[in-house]
Design an enzyme around this catalytic site. Sequence first.
Site, PDB file in Angstrom:
ATOM      1  N   VAL A   1     -18.210   0.464   1.430  1.00 27.71           N
ATOM      2  CA  VAL A   1     -18.200   1.687   0.610  1.00 27.71           C
ATOM      3  C   VAL A   1     -19.474   1.722  -0.234  1.00 27.71           C
ATOM      4  CG1 VAL A   1     -17.015   2.998  -1.187  1.00 27.71           C
ATOM      5  CG2 VAL A   1     -15.677   1.732   0.480  1.00 27.71           C
TER       6      VAL A   1
ATOM      7  N   ARG B   1     -25.426 -14.972  -5.591  1.00 22.52           N
ATOM      8  CA  ARG B   1     -25.330 -15.872  -4.428  1.00 22.52           C
ATOM      9  C   ARG B   1     -26.662 -16.587  -4.279  1.00 22.52           C
ATOM     10  NH1 ARG B   1     -23.157 -11.721  -0.907  1.00 22.52           N
ATOM     11  NH2 ARG B   1     -22.760 -10.787  -2.910  1.00 22.52           N
TER      12      ARG B   1
ATOM     13  N   ARG C   1     -22.228  -9.513  -6.602  1.00 24.38           N
ATOM     14  CA  ARG C   1     -21.974 -10.898  -7.018  1.00 24.38           C
ATOM     15  C   ARG C   1     -23.217 -11.731  -6.729  1.00 24.38           C
ATOM     16  NH1 ARG C   1     -16.162 -12.717  -4.752  1.00 24.38           N
ATOM     17  NH2 ARG C   1     -16.960 -11.995  -2.764  1.00 24.38           N
TER      18      ARG C   1
ATOM     19  N   TYR D   1       0.865  -1.181   0.000  1.00 24.94           N
ATOM     20  CA  TYR D   1       0.000   0.000   0.000  1.00 24.94           C
ATOM     21  C   TYR D   1       0.903   1.232   0.000  1.00 24.94           C
ATOM     22  CZ  TYR D   1      -4.410   2.397   0.947  1.00 24.94           C
ATOM     23  OH  TYR D   1      -5.545   3.173   0.851  1.00 24.94           O
TER      24      TYR D   1
ATOM     25  N   ASN E   1     -14.645   4.392   4.819  1.00 21.17           N
ATOM     26  CA  ASN E   1     -15.622   3.936   3.826  1.00 21.17           C
ATOM     27  C   ASN E   1     -16.715   4.958   3.498  1.00 21.17           C
ATOM     28  OD1 ASN E   1     -14.229   1.618   3.314  1.00 21.17           O
ATOM     29  ND2 ASN E   1     -15.290   0.421   4.863  1.00 21.17           N
TER      30      ASN E   1
ATOM     31  N   GLY F   1     -10.741   0.472  -5.990  1.00 22.19           N
ATOM     32  CA  GLY F   1     -10.337  -0.799  -5.391  1.00 22.19           C
ATOM     33  C   GLY F   1     -10.183  -1.844  -6.475  1.00 22.19           C
ATOM     34  N   GLY F   2      -9.576  -2.975  -6.117  1.00 21.49           N
ATOM     35  CA  GLY F   2      -9.353  -4.033  -7.109  1.00 21.49           C
ATOM     36  C   GLY F   2      -9.618  -5.395  -6.494  1.00 21.49           C
ATOM     37  N   MET F   3     -10.851  -5.570  -5.956  1.00 21.59           N
ATOM     38  CA  MET F   3     -11.148  -6.776  -5.183  1.00 21.59           C
ATOM     39  C   MET F   3     -10.941  -8.063  -5.986  1.00 21.59           C
ATOM     40  SD  MET F   3     -11.759  -5.665  -2.131  1.00 21.59           S
ATOM     41  CE  MET F   3     -12.026  -7.236  -1.385  1.00 21.59           C
TER      42      MET F   3
HETATM   43  N1  LIG Z   1      -9.337   4.075  -2.745  1.00 21.93           N
HETATM   44  C1  LIG Z   1      -9.803   4.403  -1.552  1.00 21.93           C
HETATM   45  O1  LIG Z   1      -9.617   5.495  -1.036  1.00 21.93           O
HETATM   46  C2  LIG Z   1     -10.593   3.368  -0.807  1.00 21.93           C
HETATM   47  C3  LIG Z   1     -11.272   3.694   0.364  1.00 21.93           C
HETATM   48  C4  LIG Z   1     -12.041   2.705   1.009  1.00 21.93           C
HETATM   49  C5  LIG Z   1     -12.086   1.430   0.476  1.00 21.93           C
HETATM   50  N2  LIG Z   1     -11.376   1.163  -0.651  1.00 21.93           N
HETATM   51  C6  LIG Z   1     -11.429  -0.154  -1.317  1.00 21.93           C
HETATM   52  O2  LIG Z   1     -12.784  -0.443  -1.554  1.00 21.93           O
HETATM   53  C7  LIG Z   1     -12.972  -1.831  -1.587  1.00 21.93           C
HETATM   54  C8  LIG Z   1     -14.107  -2.181  -0.636  1.00 21.93           C
HETATM   55  O3  LIG Z   1     -13.694  -1.857   0.682  1.00 21.93           O
HETATM   56  P1  LIG Z   1     -14.673  -2.128   1.921  1.00 21.93           P
HETATM   57  O4  LIG Z   1     -13.921  -1.865   3.159  1.00 21.93           O
HETATM   58  O5  LIG Z   1     -15.959  -1.443   1.662  1.00 21.93           O
HETATM   59  O6  LIG Z   1     -14.836  -3.688   1.717  1.00 21.93           O
HETATM   60  P2  LIG Z   1     -15.713  -4.751   2.487  1.00 21.93           P
HETATM   61  O7  LIG Z   1     -16.858  -4.116   3.172  1.00 21.93           O
HETATM   62  O8  LIG Z   1     -14.767  -5.598   3.248  1.00 21.93           O
HETATM   63  O9  LIG Z   1     -16.315  -5.589   1.263  1.00 21.93           O
HETATM   64  C9  LIG Z   1     -15.524  -6.194   0.303  1.00 21.93           C
HETATM   65  C10 LIG Z   1     -16.385  -6.354  -0.940  1.00 21.93           C
HETATM   66  O10 LIG Z   1     -15.593  -6.862  -1.980  1.00 21.93           O
HETATM   67  C11 LIG Z   1     -16.334  -7.840  -2.671  1.00 21.93           C
HETATM   68  N3  LIG Z   1     -15.403  -8.807  -3.229  1.00 21.93           N
HETATM   69  C12 LIG Z   1     -14.499  -9.539  -2.559  1.00 21.93           C
HETATM   70  N4  LIG Z   1     -13.805 -10.296  -3.429  1.00 21.93           N
HETATM   71  C13 LIG Z   1     -14.312 -10.050  -4.651  1.00 21.93           C
HETATM   72  C14 LIG Z   1     -14.034 -10.552  -5.958  1.00 21.93           C
HETATM   73  N5  LIG Z   1     -13.087 -11.462  -6.180  1.00 21.93           N
HETATM   74  N6  LIG Z   1     -14.767 -10.070  -6.975  1.00 21.93           N
HETATM   75  C15 LIG Z   1     -15.726  -9.156  -6.774  1.00 21.93           C
HETATM   76  N7  LIG Z   1     -16.026  -8.631  -5.561  1.00 21.93           N
HETATM   77  C16 LIG Z   1     -15.327  -9.096  -4.528  1.00 21.93           C
HETATM   78  C17 LIG Z   1     -17.249  -8.456  -1.643  1.00 21.93           C
HETATM   79  O11 LIG Z   1     -18.352  -8.944  -2.330  1.00 21.93           O
HETATM   80  P3  LIG Z   1     -19.516  -9.810  -1.645  1.00 21.93           P
HETATM   81  O12 LIG Z   1     -20.429  -8.803  -1.048  1.00 21.93           O
HETATM   82  O13 LIG Z   1     -20.104 -10.500  -2.798  1.00 21.93           O
HETATM   83  O14 LIG Z   1     -18.857 -10.715  -0.662  1.00 21.93           O
HETATM   84  C18 LIG Z   1     -17.580  -7.284  -0.740  1.00 21.93           C
HETATM   85  O15 LIG Z   1     -18.736  -6.606  -1.171  1.00 21.93           O
HETATM   86  C19 LIG Z   1     -11.625  -2.450  -1.203  1.00 21.93           C
HETATM   87  O16 LIG Z   1     -10.940  -2.761  -2.391  1.00 21.93           O
HETATM   88  C20 LIG Z   1     -10.915  -1.306  -0.497  1.00 21.93           C
HETATM   89  O17 LIG Z   1      -9.510  -1.415  -0.556  1.00 21.93           O
HETATM   90  C21 LIG Z   1     -10.651   2.088  -1.295  1.00 21.93           C
END
Ligand SMILES: NC(=O)c1ccc[n+]([C@@H]2O[C@H](COP(=O)([O-])OP(=O)(O)OC[C@H]3O[C@@H](n4cnc5c(N)ncnc54)[C@H](OP(=O)(O)O)[C@@H]3O)[C@@H](O)[C@H]2O)c1
Length: 359
Positions: free
Chosen positions: A172, A194, A192, A59, A143, A265-267
């Site tokens: 988010v 389910r 996704r 990061y 978020n 993000g790049g999940m």
């Molecule tokens: N750039 C920024 O400033 C910033 C700020 C905040 C967060 N983020 C990014 O935003 C993303 C979400 O963060 P969060 O904290 O909100 O996450 P979170 O609540 O932990 O949720 C993760 C999400 O990712 C999905 N996911 C996981 N693996 C996946 C895959 N292989 N393909 C498609 N979707 C997938 C999950 O889907 P399901 O619901 O189907 O399980 C879930 O909805 C992360 O990448 C995080 O790093 C970036």
Amino acid sequence: MSSVTARAIIYNAYGEPAETLKCHAYKIDVASLKPDDVVVETVACPINPSDINQIQGIYPSRPPISVDSLPELKSPAAVCGNEGLFKIIATGSNVSNFKKGDWCIPADVNFGSWCTHKRGLDRDFIKVPQTISVNQAATISVNPSSAYQMLTCFEELKPGDWFIQNGANSQVGRAAIQIGKKLGLNSLNIVRNRDDIDKLVADLTALGATKVITEDDNGSKEFGKTIKSWLDGKQIKLGMNCVGGSSVTGLARKLGPDATLLTYGGMSMKPVILPTSLFIFKNLTAKGFWITGNIKRIPNSRVDTIKAVLKMIEDGDLAEPTYNETKAKVSDLTDKKLLDIFTAGLANSKKGKQLILFE
Ligand SMILES: NC(=O)c1ccc[n+]([C@@H]2O[C@H](COP(=O)([O-])OP(=O)(O)OC[C@H]3O[C@@H](n4cnc5c(N)ncnc54)[C@H](OP(=O)(O)O)[C@@H]3O)[C@@H](O)[C@H]2O)c1
């Protein structure tokens, strides 16, 4: 109280969390505070994807690995965690903006929030009112703040306008649905598939999602006609992508002319794949969004965003977020117990947002 025994989850070198993390115990001398010092105890802290990426060393913004990170360190270390909710337990003689019992959150990133207590300066913290819940306060700065900034800093969206997002069930995504609703926006939300998809659709619709579709619908040319009928002549002006791969390809194809696509993000761990024609014939603008960078770019935007999100929470516009909560009883903690709690939380973090509550 002359001193407290504090514990923090630390790493001495980058690597996979299960192999790298340790617990460090240290004393905070509460009796000898400098005038601007405060001592806080942690109320709750989440495990965010970016916290994990920091430990892995991938990061871009990371706390320094230094012997000054905490008292009594034998070798350089960094403290994990960026956000959390804290309670003031002692203040130095100059501190007038906080009193014992106040709630606060870190004023900056790389704070090192996975700990039981911390000593810092009063300016290291922003006060938050106790009118909001612990869950909301502990997770306000990443978020919902990211969702708010993406919806307000890039396109001039007016009531009735549409945005589209994938990962809509993420924290988010859920925040974006609710903030979008408050701003009068329509949202097209990709999740996704389910077994209990109807339940998720109902959940997100109850939060304020205008439409929820699956990744299968997102990839289907046929389904495009249904979406067109929902838009009723309107164009989608903003796209928010936290998945990448084929998901963002389908998402981008639904954007109207001159739209902005933000990747935050790049999940899926797959690259952002965008059709060339969207750039040439639709004048697509594709950018990255990073809250840490955006805060640096726009002065005061961290505090302004937190204030705006706080108001929405207080007005009841953002529902209580549900997390997988683990309680850590501070009086019972040992180094091993605290490390086990965070190790289990990290292992479960793919199954939903983990929040560690200290009591
Ligand atoms: N750039 C920024 O400033 C910033 C700020 C905040 C967060 N983020 C990014 O935003 C993303 C979400 O963060 P969060 O904290 O909100 O996450 P979170 O609540 O932990 O949720 C993760 C999400 O990712 C999905 N996911 C996981 N693996 C996946 C895959 N292989 N393909 C498609 N979707 C997938 C999950 O889907 P399901 O619901 O189907 O399980 C879930 O909805 C992360 O990448 C995080 O790093 C970036």
